[in-house]
Design an enzyme around this catalytic site. Structure first.
Site, PDB file in Angstrom:
ATOM      1  N   GLY B  74       0.816  -1.219   0.000  1.00  0.00           N
ATOM      2  CA  GLY B  74       0.000   0.000   0.000  1.00  0.00           C
ATOM      3  C   GLY B  74       0.842   1.257   0.000  1.00  0.00           C
ATOM      4  O   GLY B  74       0.425   2.300   0.509  1.00  0.00           O
ATOM      5  N   ASN B 101      11.108   6.765  -7.664  1.00  0.00           N
ATOM      6  CA  ASN B 101       9.762   6.312  -7.995  1.00  0.00           C
ATOM      7  C   ASN B 101       8.746   7.198  -7.263  1.00  0.00           C
ATOM      8  O   ASN B 101       8.830   7.392  -6.054  1.00  0.00           O
ATOM      9  CB  ASN B 101       9.636   4.839  -7.572  1.00  0.00           C
ATOM     10  CG  ASN B 101       8.335   4.178  -7.997  1.00  0.00           C
ATOM     11  OD1 ASN B 101       7.360   4.220  -7.267  1.00  0.00           O
ATOM     12  ND2 ASN B 101       8.326   3.561  -9.162  1.00  0.00           N
ATOM     13  N   CYS B 132       0.247   0.989  -9.260  1.00  0.00           N
ATOM     14  CA  CYS B 132       0.233   0.164  -8.047  1.00  0.00           C
ATOM     15  C   CYS B 132      -1.175  -0.364  -7.824  1.00  0.00           C
ATOM     16  O   CYS B 132      -2.118   0.415  -7.688  1.00  0.00           O
ATOM     17  CB  CYS B 132       0.673   0.959  -6.824  1.00  0.00           C
ATOM     18  SG  CYS B 132       0.574  -0.071  -5.339  1.00  0.00           S
ATOM     19  N   ASN B 194       4.562  -3.604 -13.795  1.00  0.00           N
ATOM     20  CA  ASN B 194       4.270  -3.610 -12.370  1.00  0.00           C
ATOM     21  C   ASN B 194       3.602  -4.959 -12.065  1.00  0.00           C
ATOM     22  O   ASN B 194       3.492  -5.818 -12.941  1.00  0.00           O
ATOM     23  CB  ASN B 194       3.362  -2.426 -12.004  1.00  0.00           C
ATOM     24  CG  ASN B 194       3.573  -1.981 -10.554  1.00  0.00           C
ATOM     25  OD1 ASN B 194       3.675  -2.822  -9.658  1.00  0.00           O
ATOM     26  ND2 ASN B 194       3.637  -0.689 -10.331  1.00  0.00           N
TER      27      ASN B 194
HETATM   28  C1  LIG Z   1       7.324  -5.740  -2.027  1.00  0.00           C
HETATM   29  C2  LIG Z   1       7.165  -5.014  -3.325  1.00  0.00           C
HETATM   30  C3  LIG Z   1       7.008  -3.620  -3.307  1.00  0.00           C
HETATM   31  C4  LIG Z   1       6.867  -2.908  -4.497  1.00  0.00           C
HETATM   32  N1  LIG Z   1       6.729  -1.549  -4.446  1.00  0.00           N
HETATM   33  C5  LIG Z   1       6.673  -0.831  -5.604  1.00  0.00           C
HETATM   34  C6  LIG Z   1       6.641   0.604  -5.588  1.00  0.00           C
HETATM   35  O1  LIG Z   1       6.709   1.249  -4.529  1.00  0.00           O
HETATM   36  N2  LIG Z   1       6.556   1.262  -6.769  1.00  0.00           N
HETATM   37  C7  LIG Z   1       6.523   0.591  -7.975  1.00  0.00           C
HETATM   38  O2  LIG Z   1       6.464   1.231  -9.016  1.00  0.00           O
HETATM   39  N3  LIG Z   1       6.569  -0.766  -8.015  1.00  0.00           N
HETATM   40  C8  LIG Z   1       6.635  -1.494  -6.862  1.00  0.00           C
HETATM   41  N4  LIG Z   1       6.724  -2.877  -6.916  1.00  0.00           N
HETATM   42  C9  LIG Z   1       6.693  -3.565  -8.226  1.00  0.00           C
HETATM   43  C10 LIG Z   1       8.110  -3.903  -8.704  1.00  0.00           C
HETATM   44  O3  LIG Z   1       8.875  -2.730  -8.864  1.00  0.00           O
HETATM   45  C11 LIG Z   1       8.099  -4.700 -10.024  1.00  0.00           C
HETATM   46  O4  LIG Z   1       7.451  -3.929 -11.016  1.00  0.00           O
HETATM   47  C12 LIG Z   1       7.384  -6.029  -9.934  1.00  0.00           C
HETATM   48  O5  LIG Z   1       7.607  -6.612  -8.673  1.00  0.00           O
HETATM   49  C13 LIG Z   1       7.803  -7.013 -11.037  1.00  0.00           C
HETATM   50  O6  LIG Z   1       9.172  -7.355 -10.948  1.00  0.00           O
HETATM   51  P1  LIG Z   1       9.689  -8.708 -10.222  1.00  0.00           P
HETATM   52  O7  LIG Z   1       8.852  -9.843 -10.702  1.00  0.00           O
HETATM   53  O8  LIG Z   1      11.128  -8.827 -10.594  1.00  0.00           O
HETATM   54  O9  LIG Z   1       9.503  -8.499  -8.751  1.00  0.00           O
HETATM   55  C14 LIG Z   1       6.867  -3.611  -5.733  1.00  0.00           C
HETATM   56  C15 LIG Z   1       7.032  -4.999  -5.741  1.00  0.00           C
HETATM   57  C16 LIG Z   1       7.194  -5.699  -4.572  1.00  0.00           C
HETATM   58  C17 LIG Z   1       7.388  -7.197  -4.614  1.00  0.00           C
END
Ligand SMILES: Cc1cc2nc3c(=O)[nH]c(=O)nc-3n(C[C@H](O)[C@H](O)[C@H](O)COP(=O)(O)O)c2cc1C
Ligand SMILES: Cc1cc2nc3c(=O)[nH]c(=O)nc-3n(C[C@H](O)[C@H](O)[C@H](O)COP(=O)(O)OP(=O)(O)OC[C@H]3O[C@@H](n4cnc5c(N)ncnc54)[C@H](O)[C@@H]3O)c2cc1C
Ligand code: FES
Lengths: 260, 303
Positions: B74, B101, B132, B194
């Site tokens: 969140g 970000n 998000c 995302n």
């Molecule tokens: C715990 C967690 C927190 C995240 N927080 C953000 C965020 O603050 N802003 C954002 O743009 N993406 C956020 N993401 C998304 C990641 O930046 C990424 O787009 C997504 O996890 C896909 O990549 P991955 O499969 O390598 O994790 C978050 C992902 C995770 C797992």
């Protein structure tokens, strides 16, 4: 703090689903009582580390001891590890118990799989002769195993409770402490949430400081993902909001600072 | 063999290699400083920041799923002032590009953050999180409706002089439509994907595993979906694309580069291996040597 493969020294079964794991890791040199590590199952499907408390650290031998309950994939995998194999570990993590706060009559209250980290704590506090240590340890039943109870009895006054009355005081740890007519100077506790809530309430009623070790679901374990927060009564200085990270500011918190 | 070139250009700025972390999975780097070398990645991407502090969602916020995880943090964050004073100050000591970000509940909040960050020299790029899935207002609403995405991109373009990356949501029918909308209003680059909205139920407790009921899925489980979207978007727009979603090693990274990504980000896998970015950078150079490739740019978008 390191993230490295650690060698498995031994795995022993202590009860129905309770296991003891000993690892060879330089993390033992930094660890203080109440800290934990993330242990990683060797699997491409289960990627997250499993937070497990350090039961005891032996810095000279670079040895870490853990006691865990087998509940799911990760802990089942750890229970099957054989000596000489390796598993990845990140740690030591978290703050640990505030040892300097200990004074006078110290009550150390443990429930179930929250008991193990209190052993390292008790061992450390025993070095201070000015303290009197009282341990109250709650177990499910004698059948599930009274793991570590013998280790604890060498450290000080140790009472056991069981939910089913099969050993020691029948009932909960807080029932037991209320049945005693001693009021402690300080409480350290780790156990299931209902128990910690009861300890928090007891401490508030008697104006005693209590430090509680909490659990929350974790992803990173190092304070980066903000997955593991607990509600705080005041604004947490790091987060700037009413949330503290169990893995970083905790797992041990002053009971008055957290909303349980 | 002659010197290998791993550097790539993003919006006029050079990245020493195309590997960075995904936002929200690495804090502001500070949290991992003792576990890995923060100078090695091509860029570091911070956790989303809004103008005032956000409390985020109740717990449980994270749960493991097969080859991945769901999160519903969140967008908890300490607000812009603490972020600048603490996190950005920390990043001043790190030798790499910094991508901040940005999140908000309203267009005005995004604008406020973007405008304030103009003054901060340490910020090389803004990444606008309009995707998000875990906050009720703002965020995803902007990222799933092409009209609103155009409007916010245009508004932010007017406020920021920094290179602006728009981060796209995969929770749409046609992601290229959103990509084109952002490009048409002045986005300098796009990042995707995302997380994908998902759910898990704890059958023993007969409850949702996450307090928020739904969460964003990330990790290797989403990689093929992410790769397909990166390929589609790279071929639909002219601006560069940062690819992410389940990347774990150099082979995964190469898939995204070949599909058209100018750079790649590692997210959830950093929880498993804090050195993952370094392993990927080293894996890329080893692969280049094996393939006798002198410049990483030669394989970008070859498909
Ligand atoms: C715990 C967690 C927190 C995240 N927080 C953000 C965020 O603050 N802003 C954002 O743009 N993406 C956020 N993401 C998304 C990641 O930046 C990424 O787009 C997504 O996890 C896909 O990549 P991955 O499969 O390598 O994790 C978050 C992902 C995770 C797992
Ligand atoms: C700081 C801390 C210290 C702990 N110390 C111990 C200990 O000393 N001994 C012990 O037996 N257990 C301890 N636990 C609980 C232990 O982390 C879980 O039992 C373990 O993660 C379960 O993993 P699994 O793969 O077997 O279960 P699964 O249910 O398959 O796990 C699925 C996911 O949920 C997480 N998870 C499941 N149960 C818990 C839980 N209770 N707390 C946090 N995450 C959980 C897992 O880490 C994993 O990501 C501790 C938890 C925390 C937070
Ligand atoms: S587990 Fe990531 S912040 Fe605590």
């Amino acid at each position: 703090m390191i993230h490295k493969a650690a060698e498995v020294l031994s795995v022993n079964r202590l009860g129905e689903d309770i296991f003891e794991l000993r690892l060879l890791s330089p993390a033992a040199k930094e660890a203080t009582p109440g800290q934990f590590v993330m242990l990683f199952p060797d699997s491409p499907a289960y990627l997250l580390g499993r937070p497990v408390s350090i039961c005891e650290a032996l810095p000279e031998k670079e040895e870490l001891r853990f006691i865990f309950r087998r509940v799911g994939f990760g802990t089942a995998a750890f229970s099957r590890l054989s000596p000489g194999t390796e598993l990845f570990l990140t740690g030591p993590l978290g703050n640990g118990f505030p040892l300097k706060e200990a004074r006078g009559k110290v009550f150390i209250l443990g429930g179930g799989i929250g008991i193990p980290p209190l052993f390292g704590l008790g061992k450390e506090l025993k070095k201070d002769d000015s303290l009197s240590l009282n341990f109250i340890l709650g177990y499910r039943s004698k059948a599930e195993g009274l793991f570590l109870s013998e280790d604890f009895s060498s450290l000080g006054d140790c009472r056991l409770t069981t939910d089913d009355g099969s050993e020691g005081f029948p009932g909960t740890v807080t029932d037991c402490i209320r049945s005693l007519d001693i009021i402690p100077d300080i409480i350290f506790s780790c156990g299931p949430l209902p128990m910690l809530r009861a300890v928090k309430q007891y401490a508030a009623e008697h104006g005693v400081k209590a430090y509680l070790s909490l659990e929350e679901k974790m992803a990173c374990g190092v304070g980066a993902c903000l997955g593991c927060v607990v509600k705080t009564t005041g604004t947490d200085p790091h987060s700037g909001v009413h949330n503290a990270r169990v893995c970083a500011e905790g797992p041990v918190f002053d009971s008055e600072m957290v909303v349980l | 063999m002659k010197q290998l070139n791993t550097s790539v250009e993003l919006c006029g700025l050079t990245l020493k290699n195309p590997v960075m972390n995904a936002s929200g999975t690495f804090g502001s780097g500070m949290e991992y400083a003792s576990l890995t070398d923060l100078d090695r990645p091509g860029a570091l991407v911070t956790k989303g920041v809004s103008s005032s502090p956000w409390e985020g969602n109740p717990t449980p916020r994270v749960v493991e799923t097969p080859s991945g995880m769901l999160n519903a943090i969140g967008l908890q964050n300490p607000g812009l002032e603490v972020f600048i004073r603490r996190d950005l100050a920390f990043l001043s000591g790190v030798d790499t590009r910094v991508i901040v970000n940005v999140c908000g509940h309203s267009e005005a909040e995004y604008e406020e953050v973007a405008e304030r960050l103009n003054e901060e020299d340490r910020v090389d790029f803004l990444e606008i999180n309009v995707s998000c899935p875990n906050v009720k207002e703002g965020a995803i609403a902007f990222g799933t409706d092409p009209g609103r995405l155009k409007s916010i991109t245009k508004a932010l373009r007017a406020k920021t002089g920094k290179p602006m990356i728009i981060k796209l949501s995969p929770n749409v029918t046609d992601i290229t439509e959103l990509a084109k909308a952002a490009e048409s209003e002045g986005a300098d680059a796009l990042s995707l994907i995302n997380t994908l909205t998902g759910m898990k139920i704890d059958i023993e407790k007969r409850k949702f595993a996450l307090a928020n009921r739904t969460g964003g899925l990330s990790g290797p489980a989403i990689r093929p979906v992410a790769l397909r979207m990166v390929y589609d978007v790279s071929h639909a727009v002219k601006i560069p694309v940062i690819g992410m979603g389940g990347i774990t090693n150099a082979a995964d990274a190469l898939e995204f580069l070949m599909a058209g990504a100018r750079a790649v980000a590692v997210g959830m896998y950093l929880f498993h291996d804090p050195d993952a970015m370094i392993h990927i950078i080293e894996g890329l150079t080893a692969w280049m040597e094996k393939e006798k490739l002198s410049d990483i740019n030669e394989i970008i978008g070859i498909l």
